[in-house]
Design a protein around this motif. Structure first.
Motif, PDB file in Angstrom:
ATOM      1  N   PRO A 178      64.462  54.265  29.791  1.00 53.35           N
ATOM      2  CA  PRO A 178      64.062  54.080  31.192  1.00 53.35           C
ATOM      3  C   PRO A 178      63.024  55.120  31.586  1.00 53.35           C
ATOM      4  O   PRO A 178      62.976  56.207  31.002  1.00 53.35           O
ATOM      5  N   PRO A 179      62.168  54.808  32.549  1.00 54.73           N
ATOM      6  CA  PRO A 179      61.158  55.800  32.961  1.00 54.73           C
ATOM      7  C   PRO A 179      61.824  57.075  33.463  1.00 54.73           C
ATOM      8  O   PRO A 179      62.703  57.033  34.317  1.00 54.73           O
ATOM      9  N   PHE A 180      61.415  58.197  32.880  1.00 48.70           N
ATOM     10  CA  PHE A 180      62.015  59.471  33.253  1.00 48.70           C
ATOM     11  C   PHE A 180      61.576  59.905  34.647  1.00 48.70           C
ATOM     12  O   PHE A 180      62.248  60.691  35.296  1.00 48.70           O
ATOM     13  N   ASP A 181      60.430  59.387  35.102  1.00 47.70           N
ATOM     14  CA  ASP A 181      59.928  59.737  36.416  1.00 47.70           C
ATOM     15  C   ASP A 181      58.927  58.662  36.834  1.00 47.70           C
ATOM     16  O   ASP A 181      58.437  57.891  36.001  1.00 47.70           O
ATOM     17  N   LEU A 182      58.611  58.593  38.108  1.00 48.07           N
ATOM     18  CA  LEU A 182      57.675  57.582  38.598  1.00 48.07           C
ATOM     19  C   LEU A 182      56.275  57.768  38.041  1.00 48.07           C
ATOM     20  O   LEU A 182      55.447  56.862  38.117  1.00 48.07           O
ATOM     21  N   SER A 183      55.994  58.928  37.463  1.00 49.57           N
ATOM     22  CA  SER A 183      54.666  59.184  36.908  1.00 49.57           C
ATOM     23  C   SER A 183      54.524  58.694  35.475  1.00 49.57           C
ATOM     24  O   SER A 183      53.519  58.954  34.833  1.00 49.57           O
ATOM     25  N   SER A 184      55.528  57.982  34.944  1.00 49.07           N
ATOM     26  CA  SER A 184      55.424  57.471  33.578  1.00 49.07           C
ATOM     27  C   SER A 184      54.153  56.651  33.425  1.00 49.07           C
ATOM     28  O   SER A 184      53.825  55.828  34.278  1.00 49.07           O
ATOM     29  N   PRO A 185      53.389  56.868  32.343  1.00 48.16           N
ATOM     30  CA  PRO A 185      52.042  56.283  32.234  1.00 48.16           C
ATOM     31  C   PRO A 185      52.052  54.775  32.010  1.00 48.16           C
ATOM     32  O   PRO A 185      52.964  54.221  31.403  1.00 48.16           O
ATOM     33  N   ARG A 186      51.027  54.118  32.511  1.00 52.73           N
ATOM     34  CA  ARG A 186      50.776  52.705  32.260  1.00 52.73           C
ATOM     35  C   ARG A 186      49.422  52.578  31.572  1.00 52.73           C
ATOM     36  O   ARG A 186      48.522  53.390  31.784  1.00 52.73           O
ATOM     37  N   PRO A 187      49.245  51.564  30.732  1.00 51.48           N
ATOM     38  CA  PRO A 187      47.996  51.473  29.970  1.00 51.48           C
ATOM     39  C   PRO A 187      46.796  51.165  30.857  1.00 51.48           C
ATOM     40  O   PRO A 187      46.909  50.432  31.847  1.00 51.48           O
ATOM     41  N   GLN A 188      45.665  51.736  30.477  1.00 54.30           N
ATOM     42  CA  GLN A 188      44.401  51.432  31.133  1.00 54.30           C
ATOM     43  C   GLN A 188      43.655  50.417  30.274  1.00 54.30           C
ATOM     44  O   GLN A 188      43.630  50.520  29.050  1.00 54.30           O
ATOM     45  N   ALA A 189      43.041  49.441  30.921  1.00 54.96           N
ATOM     46  CA  ALA A 189      42.392  48.358  30.165  1.00 54.96           C
ATOM     47  C   ALA A 189      41.032  48.029  30.749  1.00 54.96           C
ATOM     48  O   ALA A 189      40.733  48.337  31.911  1.00 54.96           O
ATOM     49  N   LEU A 190      40.203  47.394  29.931  1.00 51.66           N
ATOM     50  CA  LEU A 190      38.903  46.918  30.392  1.00 51.66           C
ATOM     51  C   LEU A 190      39.094  45.873  31.486  1.00 51.66           C
ATOM     52  O   LEU A 190      40.111  45.169  31.508  1.00 51.66           O
ATOM     53  N   PRO A 191      38.125  45.750  32.392  1.00 57.62           N
ATOM     54  CA  PRO A 191      38.247  44.749  33.454  1.00 57.62           C
ATOM     55  C   PRO A 191      38.483  43.352  32.872  1.00 57.62           C
ATOM     56  O   PRO A 191      37.827  42.935  31.927  1.00 57.62           O
ATOM     57  N   GLY A 192      39.425  42.657  33.430  1.00 54.85           N
ATOM     58  CA  GLY A 192      39.703  41.289  32.997  1.00 54.85           C
ATOM     59  C   GLY A 192      40.763  41.161  31.930  1.00 54.85           C
ATOM     60  O   GLY A 192      41.320  40.077  31.738  1.00 54.85           O
ATOM     61  N   LEU A 193      41.062  42.258  31.209  1.00 54.42           N
ATOM     62  CA  LEU A 193      42.012  42.135  30.102  1.00 54.42           C
ATOM     63  C   LEU A 193      43.439  41.902  30.604  1.00 54.42           C
ATOM     64  O   LEU A 193      44.207  41.166  29.982  1.00 54.42           O
ATOM     65  N   ARG A 194      43.789  42.502  31.734  1.00 56.85           N
ATOM     66  CA  ARG A 194      45.124  42.285  32.285  1.00 56.85           C
ATOM     67  C   ARG A 194      45.321  40.817  32.652  1.00 56.85           C
ATOM     68  O   ARG A 194      46.380  40.229  32.397  1.00 56.85           O
ATOM     69  N   ALA A 195      44.284  40.210  33.237  1.00 61.58           N
ATOM     70  CA  ALA A 195      44.378  38.791  33.587  1.00 61.58           C
ATOM     71  C   ALA A 195      44.503  37.934  32.327  1.00 61.58           C
ATOM     72  O   ALA A 195      45.241  36.937  32.307  1.00 61.58           O
ATOM     73  N   GLU A 196      43.785  38.299  31.268  1.00 63.03           N
ATOM     74  CA  GLU A 196      43.904  37.565  30.002  1.00 63.03           C
ATOM     75  C   GLU A 196      45.310  37.711  29.423  1.00 63.03           C
ATOM     76  O   GLU A 196      45.857  36.762  28.850  1.00 63.03           O
ATOM     77  N   ALA A 197      45.882  38.901  29.564  1.00 65.15           N
ATOM     78  CA  ALA A 197      47.252  39.108  29.088  1.00 65.15           C
ATOM     79  C   ALA A 197      48.217  38.181  29.827  1.00 65.15           C
ATOM     80  O   ALA A 197      49.117  37.590  29.219  1.00 65.15           O
ATOM     81  N   GLU A 198      48.034  38.040  31.124  1.00 63.04           N
ATOM     82  CA  GLU A 198      48.901  37.161  31.902  1.00 63.04           C
ATOM     83  C   GLU A 198      48.764  35.708  31.445  1.00 63.04           C
ATOM     84  O   GLU A 198      49.767  34.983  31.333  1.00 63.04           O
ATOM     85  N   LEU A 199      47.538  35.278  31.142  1.00 62.86           N
ATOM     86  CA  LEU A 199      47.328  33.918  30.646  1.00 62.86           C
ATOM     87  C   LEU A 199      47.978  33.721  29.283  1.00 62.86           C
ATOM     88  O   LEU A 199      48.583  32.673  29.012  1.00 62.86           O
ATOM     89  N   ALA A 200      47.860  34.713  28.402  1.00 62.88           N
ATOM     90  CA  ALA A 200      48.459  34.606  27.078  1.00 62.88           C
ATOM     91  C   ALA A 200      49.979  34.519  27.163  1.00 62.88           C
ATOM     92  O   ALA A 200      50.612  33.733  26.448  1.00 62.88           O
ATOM     93  N   LEU A 201      50.573  35.296  28.051  1.00 61.73           N
ATOM     94  CA  LEU A 201      52.023  35.272  28.204  1.00 61.73           C
ATOM     95  C   LEU A 201      52.499  33.953  28.785  1.00 61.73           C
ATOM     96  O   LEU A 201      53.549  33.425  28.389  1.00 61.73           O
ATOM     97  N   ALA A 202      51.734  33.415  29.734  1.00 58.73           N
ATOM     98  CA  ALA A 202      52.095  32.114  30.293  1.00 58.73           C
ATOM     99  C   ALA A 202      52.024  31.036  29.215  1.00 58.73           C
ATOM    100  O   ALA A 202      52.906  30.167  29.120  1.00 58.73           O
TER     101      ALA A 202
END
Length: 294
Positions: A178-202
């Motif tokens: 579990p996240p040890f604190d609210l500052s636990s890191p999240r990945p940084q991605a090129l513009p548009g890649l997060r939206a592509e990830a959502e499409l791939a998961l769907a």
């Protein structure tokens, strides 16, 4: 319920604590707060040698999915971040032929290959970018994907996600960080890649209801919520929770055990706190371990 404290190893040193950038499959993308895959395997073999299902409801970048592959166990993972859910799905289920079919962009007809595409491009922004050749080499040398594995994009604190857990397990192990604190890191991605990830998961039918920011703010709330969801679905469960103090130094081990005791009562047994060592600025790394029975 009273818990016992004792020294434990592994991890016994910093190398066993940190993820290994050379680890096949896991090296495709490693979150900064990832666990060492081989250490996870050793812990599961030691604390739950009869496990027939590996569950990680906070699956992150998929180090636990790789551990499940090495153990030959079906994997059930849930991850809230779509980029990490793509990585986790790729690590859990990819085989040689999927890499050979990786499209330059997301293709609805090739959902798993699309998750690999997202994973490869996400790695380009890290210190250890992965090539298609390296992916192929890892899948030739590494363990095969385990039949029955399933990765979902959503919030594992919500009941709807767990409706997708169809595997019949005699003895499951829930291993998560579990996240040890609210500052636990999240990945940084090129513009548009997060939206592509959502499409791939769907396209992979990995997206489920309950997607959102998550309703719990603290370690003990998140940890107890996901354990309780699993306990309602599984007859026998060994729980292993990684723990480190939060950024402010607060210790969530006792509050987590108290929450689980209040909800599970006599179903909660053999509660242990296994203390390993201090390998980060946060302080002592330990494992909260307990058994949940019917």
């Amino acid at each position: 319920m009273t818990s016992t404290h004792k020294a434990y190893c592994p991890p016994g040193n910093l190398t066993e604590y940190l993820p290994d950038p050379r680890e096949p499959i896991d090296r495709w993308f490693q979150a900064r707060n990832a666990s060492n895959v081989r250490t996870t395997v050793r812990i599961v073999r030691d604390l739950c040698p009869t496990a027939d299902l590996f569950v990680d409801p906070l699956a992150g970048g998929g180090s636990s999915a790789c551990a499940a592959r090495l153990l030959g166990l079906p994997f059930f993972g849930v991850e809230l971040d779509p980029l990490l859910a793509c990585v986790c799905l790729a690590k859990s289920a990819a085989e040689f032929d999927h890499v050979r079919a990786v499209p330059p962009r997301v293709s609805p007809d090739q959902p798993l290959a699309s998750c690999l595409s997202v994973t490869r491009r996400l790695s380009e922004g890290t210190e250890h970018p992965v090539s298609e050749h390296e992916m192929l080499a890892d899948l030739v040398a590494g363990p095969c994907a385990t039949t029955g594995s399933h990765v979902l994009w959503g919030d594992a604190t919500q009941a709807e996600i767990w409706d997708e857990l169809h595997v019949q397990a005699r003895h499951a192990v829930l291993y998560t960080s579990p996240p040890f604190d609210l500052s636990s890191p999240r990945p940084q991605a090129l513009p548009g890649l997060r939206a592509e990830a959502e499409l791939a998961l769907a396209a992979a039918k990995a997206a489920r209801s309950g997607i959102g920011p998550g309703a719990f703010a603290s370690y003990d709330q998140i940890a107890s919520a996901v354990v309780l969801r699993a306990a309602y679905r599984l007859q026998r469960l060994t729980v292993i929770l990684e723990h480190e103090p939060a950024d402010d130094g607060s210790d969530s081990r006792a509050p987590t055990i108290r929450r689980l005791t209040d909800k599970l009562g006599s179903r909660l047994r053999d509660v242990r706190i296994l203390e390993c060592g201090a390998y980060s600025r946060r302080g002592l790394f330990s494992l909260i371990v307990c058994e949940v029975a019917q």
